[in-house]
Design a protein around this motif. Structure first.
Motif, mmCIF file in Angstrom:
data_model
loop_
_atom_site.group_PDB
_atom_site.id
_atom_site.type_symbol
_atom_site.label_atom_id
_atom_site.label_comp_id
_atom_site.label_asym_id
_atom_site.label_seq_id
_atom_site.Cartn_x
_atom_site.Cartn_y
_atom_site.Cartn_z
ATOM 1 N N ARG A 69 41.155 158.303 21.765
ATOM 2 C CA ARG A 69 40.543 157.305 20.884
ATOM 3 C C ARG A 69 39.174 157.726 20.354
ATOM 4 N N ARG A 70 39.152 158.845 19.682
ATOM 5 C CA ARG A 70 37.951 159.340 18.986
ATOM 6 C C ARG A 70 36.849 159.779 19.936
ATOM 7 N N ALA A 71 37.185 160.141 21.158
ATOM 8 C CA ALA A 71 36.185 160.709 22.060
ATOM 9 C C ALA A 71 35.872 162.137 21.638
ATOM 10 N N ASP A 72 34.595 162.518 21.758
ATOM 11 C CA ASP A 72 34.212 163.909 21.490
ATOM 12 C C ASP A 72 34.451 164.777 22.726
ATOM 13 N N TYR A 73 34.084 164.234 23.887
ATOM 14 C CA TYR A 73 34.252 164.958 25.145
ATOM 15 C C TYR A 73 34.860 164.020 26.186
ATOM 16 N N VAL A 74 35.641 164.596 27.100
ATOM 17 C CA VAL A 74 36.202 163.848 28.224
ATOM 18 C C VAL A 74 36.012 164.692 29.476
ATOM 19 N N PHE A 75 35.405 164.094 30.510
ATOM 20 C CA PHE A 75 35.241 164.814 31.778
ATOM 21 C C PHE A 75 35.415 163.831 32.923
ATOM 22 N N ALA A 76 36.233 164.211 33.913
ATOM 23 C CA ALA A 76 36.497 163.366 35.077
ATOM 24 C C ALA A 76 36.234 164.148 36.355
ATOM 25 N N TRP A 77 35.706 163.474 37.368
ATOM 26 C CA TRP A 77 35.338 164.142 38.616
ATOM 27 C C TRP A 77 35.458 163.167 39.780
ATOM 28 N N SER A 78 35.845 163.679 40.935
ATOM 29 C CA SER A 78 35.958 162.853 42.125
ATOM 30 C C SER A 78 35.049 163.375 43.228
ATOM 31 N N PHE A 79 34.333 162.453 43.876
ATOM 32 C CA PHE A 79 33.456 162.794 45.006
ATOM 33 C C PHE A 79 34.041 162.322 46.327
ATOM 34 N N TYR A 80 35.308 161.911 46.342
ATOM 35 C CA TYR A 80 35.908 161.341 47.548
ATOM 36 C C TYR A 80 35.855 162.298 48.727
ATOM 37 N N SER A 81 35.761 161.705 49.932
ATOM 38 C CA SER A 81 35.801 162.431 51.212
ATOM 39 C C SER A 81 34.652 163.414 51.351
ATOM 40 N N GLY A 82 33.544 163.129 50.660
ATOM 41 C CA GLY A 82 32.415 164.044 50.713
ATOM 42 C C GLY A 82 32.730 165.380 50.106
ATOM 43 N N GLY A 83 33.705 165.414 49.186
ATOM 44 C CA GLY A 83 34.259 166.641 48.615
ATOM 45 C C GLY A 83 33.236 167.562 47.987
ATOM 46 N N PRO A 84 33.540 168.117 46.826
ATOM 47 C CA PRO A 84 32.631 169.081 46.207
ATOM 48 C C PRO A 84 31.241 168.502 46.017
ATOM 49 N N PRO A 85 30.198 169.258 46.322
ATOM 50 C CA PRO A 85 28.834 168.738 46.210
ATOM 51 C C PRO A 85 28.395 168.574 44.761
ATOM 52 N N VAL A 86 27.215 167.985 44.609
ATOM 53 C CA VAL A 86 26.685 167.676 43.275
ATOM 54 C C VAL A 86 26.497 168.942 42.450
ATOM 55 N N ASP A 87 26.089 170.051 43.092
ATOM 56 C CA ASP A 87 25.870 171.296 42.344
ATOM 57 C C ASP A 87 27.139 171.728 41.613
ATOM 58 N N GLU A 88 28.280 171.650 42.309
ATOM 59 C CA GLU A 88 29.532 172.049 41.676
ATOM 60 C C GLU A 88 29.896 171.089 40.543
ATOM 61 N N PHE A 89 29.599 169.810 40.739
ATOM 62 C CA PHE A 89 29.851 168.837 39.668
ATOM 63 C C PHE A 89 29.089 169.207 38.401
ATOM 64 N N TYR A 90 27.796 169.517 38.541
ATOM 65 C CA TYR A 90 26.994 169.875 37.362
ATOM 66 C C TYR A 90 27.526 171.146 36.696
ATOM 67 N N GLN A 91 27.879 172.131 37.516
ATOM 68 C CA GLN A 91 28.391 173.393 36.977
ATOM 69 C C GLN A 91 29.635 173.141 36.127
ATOM 70 N N ARG A 92 30.578 172.366 36.678
ATOM 71 C CA ARG A 92 31.835 172.109 35.973
ATOM 72 C C ARG A 92 31.627 171.181 34.773
ATOM 73 N N ALA A 93 30.790 170.168 34.938
ATOM 74 C CA ALA A 93 30.581 169.205 33.852
ATOM 75 C C ALA A 93 29.872 169.851 32.672
ATOM 76 N N LEU A 94 28.819 170.615 32.936
ATOM 77 C CA LEU A 94 28.089 171.270 31.847
ATOM 78 C C LEU A 94 28.966 172.294 31.142
ATOM 79 N N THR A 95 29.786 172.996 31.911
ATOM 80 C CA THR A 95 30.725 173.948 31.308
ATOM 81 C C THR A 95 31.716 173.218 30.410
ATOM 82 N N ALA A 96 32.279 172.119 30.915
ATOM 83 C CA ALA A 96 33.279 171.365 30.155
ATOM 84 C C ALA A 96 32.690 170.740 28.890
ATOM 85 N N LEU A 97 31.408 170.387 28.936
ATOM 86 C CA LEU A 97 30.790 169.724 27.791
ATOM 87 C C LEU A 97 30.029 170.686 26.887
ATOM 88 N N GLY A 98 30.222 171.988 27.092
ATOM 89 C CA GLY A 98 29.730 172.978 26.139
ATOM 90 C C GLY A 98 28.306 173.431 26.313
#
Length: 872
Positions: free
Chosen positions: A156-185
């Motif tokens: 629906r006319r989104a420019d970017y879409v990014f989804a992430w889960s922190f459940y179970s103390g999973g991947p730390p915040v650093d990995e989230f930023y790395q993946r999110a910034l990569t995904a958003l260009g």
């Protein structure tokens, strides 16, 4: 009834299709809007009718009808282009589901919540939606289903879409930023420390129509037993969510078990909070039918009532009835007697049902579930044989020699019972709900095997790590996992000696901090050395040296992430250890850091106490470098308290002002800060004897002299400290501030140089990956711009400084910002606004007692009064 419903839907569709054909020559946008509305309503009727159609086994009819409607909508849009059409036809620039697999096999109902999410996406007002509910209610399934609906509509006319889960103390915040910034260009996603990455990510989101999904945020929040209940622990993540909540052309959807209390003070109209309740009866029955439970509607309602509509419990009891009671809903009473023993009436329905499943599982199924429950994130089936190779526990022997095919068969059976889900392409990713993990991880049958199994996982991850020093943050990931499982296996000290010190930190280089700024990743691993909440107690297996190493490392990371109060507690515990062991130099350094933290928080009496203690420890250590450094820290506290003469005497004692003397970089920077404060106060008419301890200096004290001293000293010693990014940035800032004061008070010809030097200094501070000094640079720049009536740029600088200082609880900067905002307001003839800022600054000053800012407040008050007289 269902056949009549299908007939009605077909009739409505045929009538609408006839209308479209008849009017196809008219390029009328009003007509198009009406037709589109009818099509949408019809499609919603199809979706709402799903339960009735399931009962009548007319799935094929409804699927064909929905497909025909969708195809016609796309064809219709080609004839009647409009902005609304883009939501169906325009593809997003980038789509990434991160570590989320968007499957929704057990989704039912939630019509109201789906409509709320749709409205939030279409609304220009709502910036963030929080879905709050306890475990097993269906938050993640709802979000994944909505994500799939959005995907079907080309987002629906989104420019970017990014989804992430922190459940179970999973991947730390650093990995989230790395993946999110990569995904958003972002051009360099690994650059900067977490706060800088959060700022860049927020800027991208705020500049584009972005759909951001943050699933399972509770591992990053303070729990119910903690003082700051619901608040996000990581300051960069807190900043990101607050920024996105304040301005966002798209939408951020957050799911959590805990309320987002960080957003309580923000604009309610931009934030939508949905409390997810139990499934309604119709949805609950639909879920049972979807699982395959058969029976009369009233009997299915009885199953629903037995678990009070709890989604996960309903899925578990449904599969239990289907597979253990011949799919006969009429045997509910027999099943519930089996599920809910009389001797355990206080256990939750989900726990009881899992216990009943557990009793009926085969040995291999139980072993596999236990092993996977310790794994902190989804895992690919193809990776399981490598994991099983490391298993040495006798109780798990039954699964160590299984082939991929055999493992897959076991997993599909467990998936059938809803104890796990198989996701992704060809169902190759294993995911387990956190509540199911907790059950198997904490089951009494496996209490003795926990440590041994964690030890197997420790060596499994250790084998995945490269022997050479890490070149990227990604290279450190298996080492962090190895530390986490090693701690749980009772190998905490071993992990410090063989992984943390030599490999993650790479000795004194502190690789993870200074090269990757992986503060949250370090902290996620270090948290496993602690028991309880709020970093109160380290684990018993550590040696004394190991405990202090963990505390000091945690304190550094906590401070870098803006969690000053928690960092303070760690340093206080370390000082006790250092004193008991007679390690005075370590105690000296730690006391100095405590003094700085208390000063930043505005607790100046405590800052003075720790500064004096630091100097005493330095003298006991007989380290002249530390003695000089701690005298300067003590002088700085007196400076902040407004006792300039005492501060001046202490800086004289440290010989810090001598051009020939090269002291510690920190001491020099504190001295420069003191000189530049004096320079400005002298220009305002403050008497020299109030600022200097030596009467002989009174006649030579002026702004030009003091700024020249700073510039000369910086130029003299700069080459000695330029190897450190932070030191180089601090010295550049001192020189830039001195040049700015000369531009304001001595000659405007310094203006161009001051602007250039401040830009360079602020950029250097950002590259040094430190936040605590950036507000000082921004404030200096704002003061310069305000003095030359460039108010718009000054305000931009101040608002950035305000965000950083509020997140880091930097009280002195908060006072300075309100004072500067007051000056800008009065310059723009906004007297009431100026008085408001003056009042805020005064209230902060009364609380924190920064005597060095009393003259600044008085000057703003005088300016406001003169403005009043001028108006009269």
């Amino acid at each position: 009834m269902s056949s009549e419903l299908v007939a009605d839907l077909k009739h409505a569709w045929n009538s609408l299709r006839y209308s479209v054909v008849e009017q196809s020559q008219l390029a009328d946008t009003t007509l198009h809007g009406a037709i589109e509305k009818q099509l949408r309503e019809l499609l919603e009727k199809c979706r709402a009718a799903s339960l009735e159609i399931y009962k009548a086994q007319d799935r094929i009819v409804i699927r064909e009808l929905s497909t025909e409607i969708a195809d016609t909508i796309h064809a219709l849009y080609g004839k009647y282009p409009s902005p609304i059409v883009e939501r169906w036809t325009r593809q997003p620039r980038r789509v990434s589901f991160g570590n989320i697999v968007a499957t929704d096999m057990l989704f039912v109902g939630r019509v109201k919540e789906l409509a709320e999410l749709d409205r939030a996406w279409d609304s220009s007002l709502i910036n963030i939606v929080s879905l709050i509910a306890w475990g097993g209610v269906g938050k993640s399934v709802l979000v994944r289903h909505w994500l799939n609906r959005m995907k079907a509509d080309n987002f629906r006319r989104a420019d970017y879409v990014f989804a992430w889960s922190f459940y179970s103390g999973g991947p730390p915040v650093d990995e989230f930023y790395q993946r999110a910034l990569t995904a958003l260009g972002d051009r360099n996603p690994s650059a900067g420390e977490p706060m800088d990455k959060a700022t860049r990510l927020a800027n991208i989101i705020q500049s584009n129509r972005t759909l951001l999904i943050l699933d399972g945020l509770e591992p990053l929040q303070h729990g119910p037993e903690e003082f700051e209940f619901g608040k996000i622990k990581d300051s960069s993540m807190r900043a990101l969510i607050q920024d996105v909540a304040s301005s966002n052309p798209g939408l951020c959807v957050v799911t959590s078990r805990l309320p987002l209390t960080d957003l309580e003070s923000q604009n309610d109209s931009t934030i939508k909070s949905l409390i997810l309740e139990k499934l309604d009866r119709e949805a609950g029955v639909s879920l049972l039918v979807k699982i395959g439970v058969e029976g009369a509607f009233d009997d299915l309602i009885s199953v629903y009532d037995s678990v009070a509509g709890h989604a996960l419990s309903l899925a578990l009891v449904g599969s239990y009835l289907r597979d253990h009671f011949a799919n006969d809903v009429r045997r509910l009473d027999d099943a519930m007697r089996d599920i809910i023993p009389n001797e355990q009436p206080d256990q939750s329905p989900a726990y009881r049902i899992m216990q009943s499943h557990y009793k009926r599982l085969h040995e291999q199924e139980i072993c596999l579930m236990f092993l996977l429950s310790l794994y902190d994130r989804p895992i690919k089936i193809e990776d399981l044989p490598k994991l099983l190779e490391k298993v040495t526990n006798d109780k798990l022997r039954s699964i160590t020699d299984l082939s991929v095919r055999q493992i897959s068969a076991l997993l599909h059976q467990l998936n059938r019972w809803n104890l796990l889900t198989l996701e992704g392409v060809n169902s190759q990713i294993v995911n387990i709900h956190p509540l199911v993990k907790e059950f198997f991880r904490e089951h009494e049958d496996w209490e003795l095997e926990l440590k041994e199994t964690h030890k197997c996982l420790h060596y499994y991850f250790l084998d995945q790590a490269e022997e050479k020093p890490a070149e990227t943050l990604n290279d450190l990931k298996p080492l962090y996992s190895a530390v986490i499982h090693g701690c749980e296996a009772g190998m905490g000290q071993h992990c410090i000696d063989t992984i943390f010190k030599p490999r993650i930190h790479n000795g004194i280089e502190k690789l993870s901090w200074h090269r990757f700024a992986a503060f949250s990743s370090d902290l996620a691993a270090l948290s496993h050395y602690y028991q309880g909440v709020e970093w109160r107690k380290t684990i018993r297996e550590l040696q004394t040296s190991g405990k202090t190493y963990v505390r000091d490392s945690a304190a550094y990371c906590l401070r870098a992430l803006g969690r000053l109060t928690e960092a303070k507690k760690q340093l206080e515990a370390s000082i006790i250890s250092y004193k008991n062991e007679g390690l005075f130099e370590n105690a000296c350094v730690t006391s100095g850091e405590l003094s700085e933290i208390h000063a930043a928080l505005g607790s100046l009496r405590k800052a003075l106490e720790h500064a004096n203690n630091a100097l005493d420890f330095a003298k006991k250590s007989k380290n002249n470098y530390q003695i000089t450094s701690k005298i300067c820290k003590l002088a700085n506290v007196h400076h902040l308290m407004g006792d300039f003469t005492r501060a001046d005497a202490l800086f004289e004692e440290a010989s810090i002002g001598s051009i020939e003397h090269v002291a510690s970089p920190t001491g020099l920077f504190l001295y420069f800060d003191f000189l530049l404060d004096k320079a400005e106060l002298l220009e305002w008419g403050v008497e020299p004897q109030q600022l200097c301890s030596d009467e002989k200096k009174f006649d030579s004290l002026n702004c030009k002299t003091l700024t020249s001293i700073v510039i000369q000293k910086v130029v003299t010693v700069f080459s000695d400290v330029s190897t450190s990014l932070l030191n180089a940035a601090l010295f550049a800032l001192a020189k830039a501030r001195a040049t700015a004061l000369e531009a304001i008070y001595v000659s405007e010809q310094h203006l161009a140089n001051a602007v250039t030097e401040l830009e360079i200094a602020i950029d250097a501070l950002r590259r040094s990956k430190q936040q605590q000094h950036i507000p000082k640079g921004l404030l200096s720049f704002a003061r310069l711009l305000r003095s030359f009536d460039d108010w718009d740029r000054a305000l931009k600088m101040l608002y950035e400084a305000k965000r950083i200082s509020e997140r880091g609880e930097m009280a002195l900067y908060q006072i300075d910002i309100e004072i500067e905002l007051g000056h800008i307001a009065i310059s723009q003839a906004k007297k009431d606004e100026a008085k408001h800022h003056l009042k805020l600054a005064q209230n902060l000053l009364n609380q924190k007692r920064f005597g060095c800012r009393q003259w600044h407040l008085q000057r703003l008050s005088n300016v406001i009064e003169k403005f009043h007289d001028r108006r009269l």
